[in-house]
Design an enzyme around this catalytic site. Structure first.
Site, PDB file in Angstrom:
ATOM      1  N   SER A 165     -62.318 131.991  39.189  1.00  0.00           N
ATOM      2  CA  SER A 165     -63.541 132.107  38.402  1.00  0.00           C
ATOM      3  C   SER A 165     -63.963 133.564  38.273  1.00  0.00           C
ATOM      4  O   SER A 165     -63.448 134.447  38.954  1.00  0.00           O
ATOM      5  CB  SER A 165     -64.659 131.297  39.051  1.00  0.00           C
ATOM      6  OG  SER A 165     -65.201 132.047  40.114  1.00  0.00           O
ATOM      7  N   LYS A 166     -64.913 133.742  37.413  1.00  0.00           N
ATOM      8  CA  LYS A 166     -65.444 135.067  37.117  1.00  0.00           C
ATOM      9  C   LYS A 166     -65.932 135.766  38.389  1.00  0.00           C
ATOM     10  O   LYS A 166     -65.751 136.955  38.563  1.00  0.00           O
ATOM     11  CB  LYS A 166     -66.592 134.847  36.129  1.00  0.00           C
ATOM     12  CG  LYS A 166     -67.339 136.059  35.750  1.00  0.00           C
ATOM     13  CD  LYS A 166     -68.422 135.731  34.750  1.00  0.00           C
ATOM     14  CE  LYS A 166     -69.472 136.815  34.839  1.00  0.00           C
ATOM     15  NZ  LYS A 166     -70.685 136.539  34.158  1.00  0.00           N
ATOM     16  N   ARG A 167     -66.546 134.997  39.281  1.00  0.00           N
ATOM     17  CA  ARG A 167     -67.125 135.584  40.496  1.00  0.00           C
ATOM     18  C   ARG A 167     -66.053 136.005  41.504  1.00  0.00           C
ATOM     19  O   ARG A 167     -66.294 136.880  42.315  1.00  0.00           O
ATOM     20  CB  ARG A 167     -68.071 134.604  41.186  1.00  0.00           C
ATOM     21  CG  ARG A 167     -69.096 134.044  40.280  1.00  0.00           C
ATOM     22  CD  ARG A 167     -70.467 134.674  40.503  1.00  0.00           C
ATOM     23  NE  ARG A 167     -71.296 134.456  39.342  1.00  0.00           N
ATOM     24  CZ  ARG A 167     -71.872 135.391  38.619  1.00  0.00           C
ATOM     25  NH1 ARG A 167     -71.727 136.669  38.933  1.00  0.00           N
ATOM     26  NH2 ARG A 167     -72.589 135.099  37.563  1.00  0.00           N
ATOM     27  N   ASP A 168     -64.890 135.327  41.497  1.00  0.00           N
ATOM     28  CA  ASP A 168     -63.876 135.585  42.523  1.00  0.00           C
ATOM     29  C   ASP A 168     -63.436 137.033  42.551  1.00  0.00           C
ATOM     30  O   ASP A 168     -63.214 137.602  43.600  1.00  0.00           O
ATOM     31  CB  ASP A 168     -62.633 134.714  42.291  1.00  0.00           C
ATOM     32  CG  ASP A 168     -62.935 133.254  42.544  1.00  0.00           C
ATOM     33  OD1 ASP A 168     -63.739 132.986  43.440  1.00  0.00           O
ATOM     34  OD2 ASP A 168     -62.377 132.409  41.835  1.00  0.00           O
ATOM     35  N   PHE A 189     -61.052 140.469  34.779  1.00  0.00           N
ATOM     36  CA  PHE A 189     -61.102 140.836  33.360  1.00  0.00           C
ATOM     37  C   PHE A 189     -60.214 142.052  33.088  1.00  0.00           C
ATOM     38  O   PHE A 189     -60.056 142.893  33.964  1.00  0.00           O
ATOM     39  CB  PHE A 189     -62.543 141.153  32.957  1.00  0.00           C
ATOM     40  CG  PHE A 189     -63.462 139.984  33.157  1.00  0.00           C
ATOM     41  CD1 PHE A 189     -63.295 138.825  32.424  1.00  0.00           C
ATOM     42  CD2 PHE A 189     -64.468 140.029  34.102  1.00  0.00           C
ATOM     43  CE1 PHE A 189     -64.120 137.731  32.626  1.00  0.00           C
ATOM     44  CE2 PHE A 189     -65.304 138.947  34.308  1.00  0.00           C
ATOM     45  CZ  PHE A 189     -65.130 137.798  33.569  1.00  0.00           C
TER      46      PHE A 189
END
Ligand code: GLU
Length: 510
Positions: free
Chosen positions: A262-265, A274
């Site tokens: 996920s984005k938070r990982d 990203f």
């Protein structure tokens, strides 16, 4: 058959590396087959539109060397390539489905749908708009043709829903998973079109893939549950003989445990999720990107290519050209692929080693400027050549090489305790004398210092050489000592050793 593939992101935020991998696999497949690669922007859901996301996607893929033959940014014969710009063409397709009995108008108000959901929940059931429930809803299947027309004419909002045939086994042939079959009774009558004239993803996606003559749909596994609907849409339109082939890619998993990356990982575990830095336009939050972290684009491509695919050999370092040659959909794994942070660093290290000393120096220049260092280009290049094998990221250059440009201002106390023994100031004074008298050449210094002084006098080699290193570097790290002395030069070395004699002084006997 000419291969035509598309990457079709929705501009709802920055492109996640899972999306980048999807783009990469499409690109490899297109290039391998001498086909075409298309960039289509799927922005039918205006509520999720994020400004800057489209530009971000284009810039990220360009940085990685994933090139397009047609697309929103370069045009092409099948344009426009942004779905909002194609809006007028979708209505006719919705009407075709309505006319042929593959779709129906639904007028259910949001409150009515909510009430239905609650009613089902109260009975511990889940409401789904499907072949079992559509008979009890406010739609054209249950209204007279006149009434439907009257409501449409009076401007009542509606959606067009797909009408799944009852109890039909629908098979999706997937190039990675084989045949995946689902019964239509389990599938909901998805909304295809809304009265504001906007299609939903499902309708726009199928119409565009067909009209853009897409031959292969390579996309993330999260779209597999939608694939039976897509297959049915091809059938409903009468386009089954030119239906693209599907390949649904495995998920990218968290490095530890299970679950989707996920984005938070990324920021939590110290690696970017990203490709480029992303500043959230709403919250101002920054998510870091591979580019800004100092990853080499070719390394990122290599890392992503091997997340879910392998060439079947031990070879790990693979250039884009090699990937294009070796890529094979049948070797894509069915299982999720785990991101490995250590491995990612190793790849970057390897790719940095392939860069010339000049290129490493270019990467180093901004840091030198920041530290107000004025050194000749030739010197910087030489230091980079010597030190690049020690770094995984360009950002490590300053810490790794600073003593080539600045004398130490302090000396590691643990190293002093371990190496700087009684008599060391005398030995260091002797080192200065030797450096001042021998020809300043590697072999000569080596012989005078190591053989004629240290060995001949029965001194402890480790202590003397490490003390010299401590004096020159400030700690006991760095390349071969004589090479280091030769690089920073006689005067600078002598100055540093003299200063260490003064500052550290003679240790007290204990
Ligand atoms: N717009 C979809 C996405 O964001 C594309 C899915 C597909 O490739 O069909 O992922």
């Amino acid at each position: 058959m000419k291969v035509r593939v598309r990457f079709a992101p929705s501009p709802t935020g920055p492109l996640h590396i899972g999306g980048v991998r999807t783009a990469l696999y499409n690109y490899l497949f297109a290039r391998q087959n001498g086909g075409q690669m298309i960039l289509r922007i799927e922005d039918t859901d205006q509520t999720r539109f994020v400004p800057g996301a489209e530009q971000y996607i284009i810039e990220a893929l360009d940085w990685l060397g994933i090139k397009f033959d047609e697309g929103v940014h370069i045009g092409g014969p099948f344009g426009p390539y942004r779905q909002s710009d194609r809006k007028p063409m979708y209505r006719q397709y919705a009407e075709q489905l309505l006319r042929d009995g593959w779709a129906y108008y639904a007028f259910d108000k949001p409150e009515a749908l909510d009430a239905k959901r609650k009613e089902y929940e109260a009975q511990k059931r889940t409401f789904q708009y499907d072949c079992h429930t559509r008979g009890e809803m406010d739609n054209s299947l249950n209204l007279s043709a006149d009434e439907v027309q009257r409501r449409i004419d009076s401007g009542e909002p509606y959606v067009v829903r797909f009408k799944f045939p009852e109890n039909l086994e629908i098979t999706v042939h997937d190039l990675i998973r084989g045949d995946v079959t689902m019964n239509s009774n389990l599938l909901d009558d998805k909304v295809l079109f809304k009265s504001d004239g906007m299609p939903t993803y499902h309708l726009a996606n199928i119409v565009d893939d067909h009209t853009m003559e897409i031959t292969h749909v390579i996309r993330g596994e999260e779209w597999l549950p939608s694939a039976p609907l897509h297959v049915m849409l091809y059938r409903a339109f009468g386009w089954e003989d030119t239906m693209p082939q599907f390949a649904h890619l495995p998920l990218l998993l968290k490095p530890e445990g299970n679950g989707k990356l996920s984005k938070r990982d990324g920021d939590r575990l110290g690696f970017p999720v990203f490709p480029l830095d992303w500043h959230d336009p709403k919250t101002g939050e920054l998510s870091s990107g591979y580019r800004e972290r100092g990853y080499v684009p070719e390394a990122v491509v290599n890392i992503l290519a091997l997340l879910g695919w392998n060439p079947g050999t031990e070879q790990e370092i693979l250039s884009m050209d090699e990937l294009i040659r070796l890529f094979d959909i049948s070797r894509i794994s069915k299982n999720g692929a785990k991101f490995n942070v250590e491995k990612a660093r190793w790849f970057n290290h390897e790719y940095l080693q392939m860069k010339s000393d000049e290129e490493i120096a270019d990467l180093f220049e901004p840091q030198l400027k920041e530290h107000n260092v004025t050194a000749s280009r030739e010197y910087v290049v030489r230091v980079c050549g010597m030190m690049k094998e020690r770094i995984n990221f360009p950002s490590e250059l300053w810490d790794t090489c600073c003593y080539f440009f600045e004398a130490p201002t302090e000396y590691d106390p643990a190293a002093i305790k371990k190496r700087w023994k009684p008599g060391m100031t005398t030995h260091m004074a002797k080192v200065v004398e030797i450096l001042n008298t021998v020809p300043f050449e590697y072999e000569a210094i080596h012989k005078a210092l190591l053989d004629d002084y240290i060995t001949a006098n029965g001194l402890n080699m480790g202590q003397v050489m490490n003390s010299l290193r401590l004096a020159v570097v400030g700690k006991t790290v760095g390349p071969d000592m004589i090479t280091l002395v030769m690089t920073i030069g006689k005067d600078e070395t002598v100055k540093r050793v003299n200063r260490a004699i003064d500052v550290i002084g003679e240790p007290q006997e204990n």
